[in-house]
Design an enzyme around this catalytic site. Structure first.
Site, PDB file in Angstrom:
ATOM      1  N   TYR A 194      -3.716  14.618  -2.331  1.00 12.26           N
ATOM      2  CA  TYR A 194      -4.129  13.842  -1.163  1.00 12.26           C
ATOM      3  C   TYR A 194      -5.228  14.583  -0.415  1.00 12.26           C
ATOM      4  O   TYR A 194      -5.057  15.004   0.731  1.00 12.26           O
ATOM      5  CB  TYR A 194      -2.913  13.585  -0.268  1.00 12.26           C
ATOM      6  CG  TYR A 194      -3.041  12.359   0.583  1.00 12.26           C
ATOM      7  CD1 TYR A 194      -3.174  11.101   0.002  1.00 12.26           C
ATOM      8  CD2 TYR A 194      -3.014  12.442   1.964  1.00 12.26           C
ATOM      9  CE1 TYR A 194      -3.297   9.971   0.778  1.00 12.26           C
ATOM     10  CE2 TYR A 194      -3.133  11.311   2.751  1.00 12.26           C
ATOM     11  CZ  TYR A 194      -3.274  10.091   2.147  1.00 12.26           C
ATOM     12  OH  TYR A 194      -3.392   8.963   2.927  1.00 12.26           O
TER      13      TYR A 194
ATOM     14  N   ASP B 207      -9.316  13.964   8.238  1.00 12.76           N
ATOM     15  CA  ASP B 207      -8.687  12.959   7.389  1.00 12.76           C
ATOM     16  C   ASP B 207      -8.492  13.477   5.960  1.00 12.76           C
ATOM     17  O   ASP B 207      -8.744  12.770   4.989  1.00 12.76           O
ATOM     18  CB  ASP B 207      -9.570  11.680   7.406  1.00 12.76           C
ATOM     19  CG  ASP B 207      -8.945  10.519   6.651  1.00 12.76           C
ATOM     20  OD1 ASP B 207      -7.711  10.375   6.691  1.00 12.76           O
ATOM     21  OD2 ASP B 207      -9.699   9.766   6.020  1.00 12.76           O
TER      22      ASP B 207
ATOM     23  N   HIS C 291       1.712   4.181  -3.078  1.00 13.03           N
ATOM     24  CA  HIS C 291       1.599   5.641  -3.027  1.00 13.03           C
ATOM     25  C   HIS C 291       2.704   6.272  -3.882  1.00 13.03           C
ATOM     26  O   HIS C 291       2.499   7.311  -4.516  1.00 13.03           O
ATOM     27  CB  HIS C 291       1.729   6.158  -1.583  1.00 13.03           C
ATOM     28  CG  HIS C 291       0.446   6.094  -0.801  1.00 13.03           C
ATOM     29  ND1 HIS C 291      -0.740   6.597  -1.273  1.00 13.03           N
ATOM     30  CD2 HIS C 291       0.181   5.603   0.437  1.00 13.03           C
ATOM     31  CE1 HIS C 291      -1.693   6.415  -0.356  1.00 13.03           C
ATOM     32  NE2 HIS C 291      -1.159   5.799   0.685  1.00 13.03           N
TER      33      HIS C 291
ATOM     34  N   GLU D 209      -5.768   6.838  -2.072  1.00 13.87           N
ATOM     35  CA  GLU D 209      -5.797   5.794  -1.048  1.00 13.87           C
ATOM     36  C   GLU D 209      -6.291   4.469  -1.631  1.00 13.87           C
ATOM     37  O   GLU D 209      -5.767   3.394  -1.330  1.00 13.87           O
ATOM     38  CB  GLU D 209      -6.723   6.219   0.101  1.00 13.87           C
ATOM     39  CG  GLU D 209      -6.002   6.936   1.221  1.00 13.87           C
ATOM     40  CD  GLU D 209      -4.921   6.063   1.850  1.00 13.87           C
ATOM     41  OE1 GLU D 209      -5.202   4.899   2.180  1.00 13.87           O
ATOM     42  OE2 GLU D 209      -3.789   6.541   2.003  1.00 13.87           O
TER      43      GLU D 209
ATOM     44  N   HIS E  86      -9.195   8.360   3.831  1.00 14.94           N
ATOM     45  CA  HIS E  86      -9.229   6.956   4.266  1.00 14.94           C
ATOM     46  C   HIS E  86     -10.664   6.481   4.510  1.00 14.94           C
ATOM     47  O   HIS E  86     -10.880   5.342   4.902  1.00 14.94           O
ATOM     48  CB  HIS E  86      -8.452   6.763   5.575  1.00 14.94           C
ATOM     49  CG  HIS E  86      -6.971   6.950   5.439  1.00 14.94           C
ATOM     50  ND1 HIS E  86      -6.349   8.134   5.730  1.00 14.94           N
ATOM     51  CD2 HIS E  86      -5.993   6.093   5.064  1.00 14.94           C
ATOM     52  CE1 HIS E  86      -5.041   8.007   5.541  1.00 14.94           C
ATOM     53  NE2 HIS E  86      -4.799   6.776   5.135  1.00 14.94           N
TER      54      HIS E  86
ATOM     55  N   HIS F 286       0.841  -1.204   0.000  1.00  8.56           N
ATOM     56  CA  HIS F 286       0.000   0.000   0.000  1.00  8.56           C
ATOM     57  C   HIS F 286       0.875   1.252   0.000  1.00  8.56           C
ATOM     58  O   HIS F 286       0.676   2.176  -0.793  1.00  8.56           O
ATOM     59  CB  HIS F 286      -0.911  -0.014   1.244  1.00  8.56           C
ATOM     60  CG  HIS F 286      -1.681   1.252   1.491  1.00  8.56           C
ATOM     61  ND1 HIS F 286      -3.036   1.359   1.288  1.00  8.56           N
ATOM     62  CD2 HIS F 286      -1.291   2.477   1.944  1.00  8.56           C
ATOM     63  CE1 HIS F 286      -3.437   2.588   1.591  1.00  8.56           C
ATOM     64  NE2 HIS F 286      -2.389   3.286   1.995  1.00  8.56           N
ATOM     65  N   GLU F 287       1.858   1.250   0.886  1.00  6.56           N
ATOM     66  CA  GLU F 287       2.711   2.440   1.001  1.00  6.56           C
ATOM     67  C   GLU F 287       3.548   2.644  -0.255  1.00  6.56           C
ATOM     68  O   GLU F 287       3.673   3.764  -0.754  1.00  6.56           O
ATOM     69  CB  GLU F 287       3.610   2.322   2.235  1.00  6.56           C
ATOM     70  CG  GLU F 287       2.849   2.299   3.554  1.00  6.56           C
ATOM     71  CD  GLU F 287       1.930   3.501   3.749  1.00  6.56           C
ATOM     72  OE1 GLU F 287       2.216   4.573   3.202  1.00  6.56           O
ATOM     73  OE2 GLU F 287       0.907   3.348   4.432  1.00  6.56           O
TER      74      GLU F 287
END
Lengths: 384, 113
Positions: free
Chosen positions: A191, A273, A180, A200, A278, A176-177
């Protein structure tokens, strides 16, 4: 499997990676070191996209420019020893034996699995498409409850042990990271609000696919959870998110209840957020799950390919909303597989989460350039 | 002294962490409560701007902490965006999160504080 008559292979792969791998495995050691793989460079592809996509997006697939490059998985893992001061101590370089530090092993393997996924499935050479070496820093800070990609490196905390385990524990969180980084390179997508939720969601999609490939799971066998195993036993919850059933991943005294919607009617407007990045990512996440389960088989073969093609489309705008992205995925499905099952699956999936992509909106060439213009269609996603 | 902490960012949105959570100093061991008070002083909390640190571009999943301290009729709120590098501010955040965690552990049935 693919329909041979309609299927066009990977946008830019001439020699499929699995073939090159076979050469690598069966060749001499010298050959192994020098295995050449076929891939267009990122810059070539980008130039092509810019030149051709406005008027005739389909030329992208039919006229790839290729050059030979080697696979370039170069990992280095650093131990920050519970400080936040970079660079710490390098503890494992590419090709070295595992140490007895589980966080180092998981980070090393997770970077490798993610790299291999993008290389073997999409022919993408690392995060930037240009062989970028991968660096991970483990044991960041004290009881640090996070993992992040800071634009050039991966950073993992050990977790506080109360709510979170170590952040290297989940392959899909690592992927996931890193994803990005891919989105940043290809999009970017800001973002914030819907663009951020798409950002995301892309990371969850690729995070989940990397794990599914590692486990050799087909779409119907996958759990579609993100971050399963990250919570300690103190937490009432199975994972951070569920792509299949957004909003059901956790319900805990301390963490609260999973806030993700799975349909536009439950879209959350918030300033928190970063405008719910998210939170509302549950909507495109579920759309992807629906496409993958409708098409069946390995999710990366068609659904994943369509999503990857979409994020690389030059029509991607940094502030784009769900509907614009949905249109691009429908176009990608048609571009890659021709009209038919895939395109219908994508359109239906978006419709099921409350986003309607009109047929004329993507089929007519005149609309291609106007995709990001305001629309008055019914079912349009609210501008966040 | 009254302290509240609110957390955002990280790998997911957790409504329970995003709403303000109170750190009850009276529930802490006296040394820890005192250490926390001293951290607030050392950080010159009441003189801090409303936002410390700037979100670097392209930093998804970065975390933010919003700290509110009330003392002697004064009330001040500061948002910290990671990474927080200034040592006294870093220490303050570490102490507050540690206290909040200890408090949480203590409240859990069957778990020693």
């Amino acid at each position: 499997m693919f329909h041979p008559t309609r299927h066009r292979h990977s946008i830019h792969c001439i020699l499929p990676p699995y073939l090159a791998r076979s050469i690598a495995q069966n060749g001499t050691s010298e050959q192994r070191e020098r295995v050449l793989r076929t891939l267009s460079t990122d810059s070539t592809f980008r130039a092509l996209r810019l030149a051709g996509s406005r008027t005739t997006p389909s030329t992208l697939v039919t006229r790839p420019r290729a050059m030979m490059v080697e696979s370039a998985l170069h990992r280095t893992i650093f131990d920050l020893k519970n400080s936040e001061a970079f660079p710490g101590t390098p503890v494992r370089f590419e090709g070295q034996e595992a140490t007895d530090d589980i966080a180092v092993t998981e980070a090393y393997d997770g970077l490798g699995d993610t790299y291999n996924f993008f290389w073997e499935i999409f022919g993408r050479n690392s995060i930037d498409g240009d062989g970028m070496p991968l660096q991970a820093f483990v044991h960041y800070g004290n009881n640090y409850d996070n993992a992040f990609w800071d634009g050039r490196r991966m950073v993992f905390g050990d977790g506080d042990g109360d709510l979170f385990n170590r952040f290297t524990i989940c392959l899909d969180v690592i992927a996931h990271e890193l994803a990005h980084g891919v989105t940043e390179d290809e999009g970017p997508l800001w973002y914030f609000r819907q663009a951020g939720a798409l950002n995301e969601s892309m990371s969850d999609v690729f995070g989940s696919l990397v794990r599914q490939m590692k486990l050799n799971q087909k779409a119907d066998a996958a759990d579609w959870l993100i971050g399963k195993g990250l919570f300690t036993d103190n937490v009432e919850g199975v994972a951070l998110r569920s792509m299949k059933n957004p909003g059901t991943a956790f319900d805990d005294d301390v963490l609260g209840k999973d806030p993700q919607p799975g349909h536009m009617k439950d879209y959350v407007r918030t300033w928190e957020d970063n405008g719910g990045v998210h939170i509302n990512s549950g909507i495109p996440n579920r759309a992807f799950y629906l496409v993958a389960s409708h098409l069946g088989g390995y999710a990366w073969e068609r659904a994943g390919r369509i999503w990857y093609d979409a994020i690389r489309d030059s029509l991607i705008k940094p502030d784009m909303g769900f509907l614009d992205f949905a249109r691009i995925t429908v176009m990608s499905a048609t571009r890659l597989f021709g009209p038919g099952e895939e395109e219908d699956a994508v359109r239906e999936a978006w419709e099921q989460v409350g986003i309607r992509v009109a047929r004329s909106g993507v089929r007519m060439p005149a609309f291609v350039g106007a995709v990001t213009q305001p629309s008055t269609q019914a079912g349009r996603a609210p501008r966040a | 002294m009254h302290i509240e902490i609110k957390r955002e960012g990280g790998p997911a949105y957790f409504p329970g962490l995003a709403r303000p959570r109170e750190v009850d100093l009276t529930s802490l061991p006296p040394e820890q409560a005192e250490a926390l008070r001293q951290c607030v002083q050392a950080a010159r909390f009441f003189e801090l701007p409303p936002v410390v640190g700037a979100l670097p571009p392209g930093a998804p999943d970065a975390r933010r902490f919003t700290l509110t301290v009330e003392e002697g009729g004064r009330r001040h709120t500061v948002q910290f965006i990671e990474p927080v590098e200034e040592p006294r501010l870093h220490e303050l955040l570490e102490q507050v999160t540690k206290a909040e965690r200890a408090q949480r552990r203590g409240a859990r049935p069957g778990t020693p504080g």
